[in-house]
Scaffold this motif. Sequence first.
Motif, mmCIF file in Angstrom:
data_model
loop_
_atom_site.group_PDB
_atom_site.id
_atom_site.type_symbol
_atom_site.label_atom_id
_atom_site.label_comp_id
_atom_site.label_asym_id
_atom_site.label_seq_id
_atom_site.Cartn_x
_atom_site.Cartn_y
_atom_site.Cartn_z
ATOM 1 N N LEU A 37 54.924 -17.854 -4.139
ATOM 2 C CA LEU A 37 54.210 -18.275 -2.942
ATOM 3 C C LEU A 37 55.130 -19.123 -2.087
ATOM 4 O O LEU A 37 55.885 -19.954 -2.601
ATOM 5 N N LEU A 38 55.065 -18.909 -0.775
ATOM 6 C CA LEU A 38 55.755 -19.781 0.175
ATOM 7 C C LEU A 38 54.693 -20.605 0.890
ATOM 8 O O LEU A 38 53.652 -20.080 1.294
ATOM 9 N N SER A 39 54.961 -21.888 1.028
ATOM 10 C CA SER A 39 54.048 -22.755 1.775
ATOM 11 C C SER A 39 54.841 -23.490 2.847
ATOM 12 O O SER A 39 55.974 -23.896 2.617
ATOM 13 N N SER A 40 54.250 -23.630 4.024
ATOM 14 C CA SER A 40 54.898 -24.386 5.101
ATOM 15 C C SER A 40 54.038 -25.601 5.413
ATOM 16 O O SER A 40 52.813 -25.570 5.260
ATOM 17 N N HIS A 41 54.700 -26.661 5.899
ATOM 18 C CA HIS A 41 54.025 -27.955 5.969
ATOM 19 C C HIS A 41 54.242 -28.642 7.320
ATOM 20 O O HIS A 41 55.083 -28.244 8.126
ATOM 21 N N SER A 42 53.490 -29.707 7.506
ATOM 22 C CA SER A 42 53.465 -30.403 8.797
ATOM 23 C C SER A 42 54.731 -31.193 9.077
ATOM 24 O O SER A 42 54.950 -31.601 10.206
ATOM 25 N N ASP A 43 55.569 -31.433 8.047
ATOM 26 C CA ASP A 43 56.797 -32.207 8.266
ATOM 27 C C ASP A 43 57.992 -31.317 8.594
ATOM 28 O O ASP A 43 59.131 -31.785 8.581
ATOM 29 N N GLY A 44 57.736 -29.999 8.862
ATOM 30 C CA GLY A 44 58.830 -29.089 9.189
ATOM 31 C C GLY A 44 59.513 -28.512 7.966
ATOM 32 O O GLY A 44 60.602 -27.945 8.094
ATOM 33 N N SER A 45 58.900 -28.627 6.784
ATOM 34 C CA SER A 45 59.502 -28.096 5.555
ATOM 35 C C SER A 45 58.725 -26.871 5.094
ATOM 36 O O SER A 45 57.584 -26.632 5.497
ATOM 37 N N TYR A 46 59.391 -26.073 4.235
ATOM 38 C CA TYR A 46 58.692 -25.006 3.526
ATOM 39 C C TYR A 46 59.134 -25.043 2.068
ATOM 40 O O TYR A 46 60.254 -25.471 1.745
ATOM 41 N N CYS A 47 58.247 -24.595 1.177
ATOM 42 C CA CYS A 47 58.499 -24.658 -0.264
ATOM 43 C C CYS A 47 58.258 -23.292 -0.885
ATOM 44 O O CYS A 47 57.456 -22.492 -0.388
ATOM 45 N N ARG A 48 58.947 -23.052 -1.984
ATOM 46 C CA ARG A 48 58.788 -21.809 -2.738
ATOM 47 C C ARG A 48 58.245 -22.172 -4.116
ATOM 48 O O ARG A 48 58.809 -23.019 -4.819
ATOM 49 N N TRP A 49 57.148 -21.521 -4.519
ATOM 50 C CA TRP A 49 56.476 -21.849 -5.770
ATOM 51 C C TRP A 49 56.373 -20.604 -6.649
ATOM 52 O O TRP A 49 56.167 -19.497 -6.151
ATOM 53 N N MET A 50 56.462 -20.805 -7.946
ATOM 54 C CA MET A 50 56.231 -19.725 -8.895
ATOM 55 C C MET A 50 54.725 -19.496 -9.013
ATOM 56 O O MET A 50 53.947 -20.437 -9.162
ATOM 57 N N ALA A 51 54.303 -18.232 -8.942
ATOM 58 C CA ALA A 51 52.882 -17.893 -9.027
ATOM 59 C C ALA A 51 52.647 -17.007 -10.250
ATOM 60 O O ALA A 51 53.506 -16.223 -10.643
ATOM 61 N N GLY A 52 51.466 -17.160 -10.848
ATOM 62 C CA GLY A 52 51.092 -16.296 -11.955
ATOM 63 C C GLY A 52 51.223 -16.934 -13.318
ATOM 64 O O GLY A 52 50.862 -16.338 -14.321
ATOM 65 N N GLY A 53 51.716 -18.171 -13.392
ATOM 66 C CA GLY A 53 51.870 -18.836 -14.679
ATOM 67 C C GLY A 53 50.911 -19.999 -14.809
ATOM 68 O O GLY A 53 49.789 -19.989 -14.289
ATOM 69 N N GLU A 54 51.357 -21.029 -15.526
ATOM 70 C CA GLU A 54 50.558 -22.233 -15.696
ATOM 71 C C GLU A 54 50.669 -23.099 -14.444
ATOM 72 O O GLU A 54 51.440 -22.805 -13.525
ATOM 73 N N ASP A 55 49.897 -24.176 -14.423
ATOM 74 C CA ASP A 55 49.989 -25.111 -13.312
ATOM 75 C C ASP A 55 51.411 -25.639 -13.175
ATOM 76 O O ASP A 55 52.084 -25.918 -14.173
ATOM 77 N N VAL A 56 51.862 -25.746 -11.925
ATOM 78 C CA VAL A 56 53.215 -26.259 -11.679
ATOM 79 C C VAL A 56 53.102 -27.576 -10.938
ATOM 80 O O VAL A 56 52.184 -27.809 -10.162
ATOM 81 N N ASN A 57 54.083 -28.459 -11.231
ATOM 82 C CA ASN A 57 54.103 -29.756 -10.574
ATOM 83 C C ASN A 57 55.205 -29.860 -9.533
ATOM 84 O O ASN A 57 55.166 -30.730 -8.669
ATOM 85 N N GLU A 58 56.202 -28.996 -9.651
ATOM 86 C CA GLU A 58 57.319 -29.051 -8.704
ATOM 87 C C GLU A 58 57.607 -27.655 -8.169
ATOM 88 O O GLU A 58 57.469 -26.665 -8.881
ATOM 89 N N GLU A 59 58.053 -27.639 -6.931
ATOM 90 C CA GLU A 59 58.395 -26.374 -6.306
ATOM 91 C C GLU A 59 59.751 -25.896 -6.804
ATOM 92 O O GLU A 59 60.585 -26.695 -7.252
ATOM 93 N N GLU A 60 59.949 -24.565 -6.743
ATOM 94 C CA GLU A 60 61.246 -23.991 -7.087
ATOM 95 C C GLU A 60 62.297 -24.393 -6.067
ATOM 96 O O GLU A 60 63.437 -24.663 -6.392
ATOM 97 N N LYS A 61 61.882 -24.387 -4.812
ATOM 98 C CA LYS A 61 62.819 -24.678 -3.725
ATOM 99 C C LYS A 61 62.059 -25.352 -2.601
ATOM 100 O O LYS A 61 60.932 -24.993 -2.295
ATOM 101 N N SER A 62 62.693 -26.332 -1.991
ATOM 102 C CA SER A 62 62.113 -26.997 -0.816
ATOM 103 C C SER A 62 63.211 -27.166 0.219
ATOM 104 O O SER A 62 64.338 -27.546 -0.133
ATOM 105 N N ASP A 63 62.888 -26.852 1.468
ATOM 106 C CA ASP A 63 63.918 -26.898 2.503
ATOM 107 C C ASP A 63 63.301 -27.334 3.819
ATOM 108 O O ASP A 63 62.185 -26.934 4.161
ATOM 109 N N ILE A 64 64.037 -28.163 4.551
ATOM 110 C CA ILE A 64 63.699 -28.487 5.938
ATOM 111 C C ILE A 64 64.793 -27.845 6.789
ATOM 112 O O ILE A 64 65.915 -28.364 6.852
ATOM 113 N N PRO A 65 64.512 -26.666 7.384
ATOM 114 C CA PRO A 65 65.592 -25.880 7.998
ATOM 115 C C PRO A 65 66.378 -26.613 9.070
ATOM 116 O O PRO A 65 67.569 -26.367 9.228
#
Length: 1021
Positions: free
Chosen positions: A245-273
């Motif tokens: 899953l990709l999520s975009s946010h109000s601070d100008g960042s987007y994050c990449r998350w693993m989907a389909g497993g257990e609950d996650v606490n941290e994103e795989e990747k986070s970037d403010i382009p």
Amino acid sequence: MKRFRRHGQESQRDRLKQELFQFNKTVEHGFPHQPSALGYSPSLQLLAIGTRSGAIKLYGAPGVEFMGLHDENAAVTQVHFLPHQVELVTLLDDNSLHMWTLKAHKGLSELLEIGRFTLTGPPGAPPSVTRVTAVLAHSSGELLLLGTEGGHVFIVEVPGFRELEERNISLDQVASSVPDDYIGRRNLEHVETLQENPVDPNLIVIGYGRGLMVIWNLEKQKAVQHIPATQQLESMWWTEDGGHLLSSHSDGSYCRWMAGGEDVNEEEKSDIPYGHFPCKAISKIIQLPTETGPPFLLFSGGMPRASYGDRHCITVIHSKIHVALDFTSRIIDFFTIRGGPQHTGDPSALVVLVEEELVVIDLQTEGWPVIQTPYLVPLHSSAITCSHHVSAIPLKLWERVLAAGDLQSTHYSKKPWPITGGQNLAPDPPQRDLLLTGHEDGTVRFWDASGVCLYPMYKLSTSGVFHTDTDPNDNMNQGTEGEWPPFRKVGCFDPYSDDPRLGIQKIHLCKYSGYLTVAGTAGQILVLELNDEAAEQTVEAKVVDLLQGQEGFRWKGHTQLDVRQEPVLFPPGFQPFALVQCQPPAVVTALTLHSEWKLVAFGTSHGFGLYDYQQKNNVLVRCTLNPSDQLAMEGPLSRVKSIKKSLRQSFRRIRRSRVSLRKHHVNNAAKLQDANARLEAELAEMELAPVQRKIEARSSDDSFTGLVRTIYFADSFLSDSSHNTPSLWAGTNGGCVFAYMLRLPAVERRADEPVTAAPGKNPQGILGGGGGEMSTSSSRCNVLLPPLVPAKEIQLMHRAPVVGIVVLDGHGAPLPEPLEVAHDLARSPDMQGSHHLVVISEEQFKVFTLPKVSAKTKLKLTAVDGSRVRRVGVAWFGSSRSEDYGESGLVVLTNQGDVHVVSLPGVKMQVHYPCVRREDVSGIASCVFTKHGQGFYLISPSEFERFSVSARYLVEPRCLVEVPVRTGAATQRRPPPDGVPPAHRLPSADGEAAEVLQEIQESLEGEQTSLLENNVKNAVA
């Protein structure tokens, strides 16, 4: 009188009217005003746009257009097509949902509303519980998921809008499964977005405003994974493999998350382009795979807040290419079009809807060029100031204009238009029509107005003739090398004019000779000719003093434009070769061109002139300024109307009126008695006539009485009934008509001998237009007469503005256009019978005989219903039943917004229809009529409404959209989404039974197919 009418004649005429006249609003050209929502169906290949006024418009292949209007006057906030169906759902800002369908009727599709629905919460619940914020059209085609402001998700069955209460996802259900540490820190807020797993339709992700994302299993009705983001959530995207899953946010960042497993606490990747400085929100993000290389990443927003917070950008990143597409207006939404039969291939185009235009980017061609749009073109890329329609363009001129336009379009992509849904079943246009629009920045745009699509052909710019503030080296399409962010300007909407004096006010094109004349805000008149090659030339200005030495007047308006003295290189197309500059440099209010005589006539608020563009000489100048026309000296761009000046003028007016009352008290009493006596006599005559309003005579002291409203060339009888001569006619705002005889040398001596305007025999004769009697010339006319006096001068007694002049031949037909007879496109005018002059004022239509100019008949429009003529044109109405029969008539638009057709030469009212809202003053002022009974008017700054009063000539969309059929899925009741195997359909309670029935149906259809094939083989044998 009614009882003496012959019933048979009346009914026959009524039948004929039905064959000649029929009112239809046919199509809207241009770009929708204030768009608010965008939708797209990959299976239908249709684009949908919703607007703030509640309109919904669908577009497919060129010519495929549909329009619907919600009954509620509410903005469309979201548009969603149901997958693989011809239905779509709209959400309005009043929280109502509407279902639309494309229904086939008599072989054509039409857009119909088939249902509406509003969520209702439990009794006593606040409105936020059911306020819809997110909509997901499920791939099954049977469900609609509605996320609300209260955090709930309602599931509704479509198309019947039946709420499935047992399957709703309440906020309590979600909150109970969320880890305690997350719930303790913040509430979940509203549902920001809903997304479906592209591989498994049972799984959806619910994104809450505070950042929490919950993957929910629809079959098991429980949460299977929680993804706790720490920033305000703006949008989400589920990758095609369903793994991330990709999520975009109000601070100008987007994050990449693993989907389909257990609950996650941290994103795989986070970037403010765009860096670690505060950035604006990324409002939407998309990631699409490619077959051979890295994926495409596209997102809107995310710009550094301090430096580029006012930019409207979409960033496209692919491999090492990173471009920030910079648009000139706010981004509404965007989507991508993908290749392949199932629309699952590489991205081929990016479609972006911004507030003022639609931009399509070719993602398969190097450099990602723009694809030119065949419709939805922003007519208002610079504000429209005037328009001009030319019917039946000769093929040669058409091809030359197209060729000049092609040279201006080399920066566009060569790819075909990617939105190709539906079938255009409209017949080919019977003729080639041009619509020319003049703009505030000094450009004239040529549009193909032959069919449903208003297609851009060519753009002419007049600013090169003058010195302006534009920098010719300024390239808007390319950013500076090494610039960060890597901006690239896209789109053609540019409403800012470097100099308002450049604005085009009048246009006249001769389709036979290729000559064009345009006139502007600062009194400039350009004459241009079509040239297939580039040419460098100097344009010399010829100054015309319209005041003719009148004393006591001082121009307080804008100055004239500064003409370039050096040679200018003009590209292929229309190139200026002559320039007339009026003094004072007031707005040109009337313009016409006679290409056979090589003459251009023009008028302003101060007078009119005649220019010979072959010899580049002034032929005639006439000042029409009244001594009281002080406002005519102000100019539209001056700032003289301050509060102080207004008050000062008011006090002076009051003082003058008091003095005149004291001075002329006795005279006024006598005049009043005479007026009352005349009025009683008139009332006695009108006893047997229908009830009419009185047309008030206007004072000659009214402002702008000298303003020239219309100007007209005619070859007619002006001096005597045996010799026809070329003539020039001009009508003013004060109800005055001037006519001049023109003496043209023979063709072989035309280049050497001057054209002259012949003086009249009796300059003192003025015709009273009210009653038709000859009266003595008033002394005020002598003040303004230049050395050359007109052959005829008509003063309408009621002094209403003259808005149109037409001369009719001996058969009562309007005179043909210049060169029309020479090209065998019109019959020669009848010069044996007597000609007639039709003068159209704002209040009445009046017919005069020529050459005596005696009143023959009239039609009082204002007296009957209080209307005033605003626009008028001459049209030919062909019968819808007989190809050989037709009639000429006047098409009139009034200040009430009604369209009237008046017969010629009898000036009798034929039909009238409501057309424009009477409050829409700008729409009425922008109306232009065609020669075949159609018309265009602006319903917004960016849209023309096309209408037709003719029963024969009609341009309207005729198209068909069929229900999409997927290969290998024809036996399913509801097909799955593109690229999703049938095994992943949303299961129902009796899934096994459905599978058995499906197998039986497949075997039966297989037997039927083989039987049909055998029958065909036997028949062939």
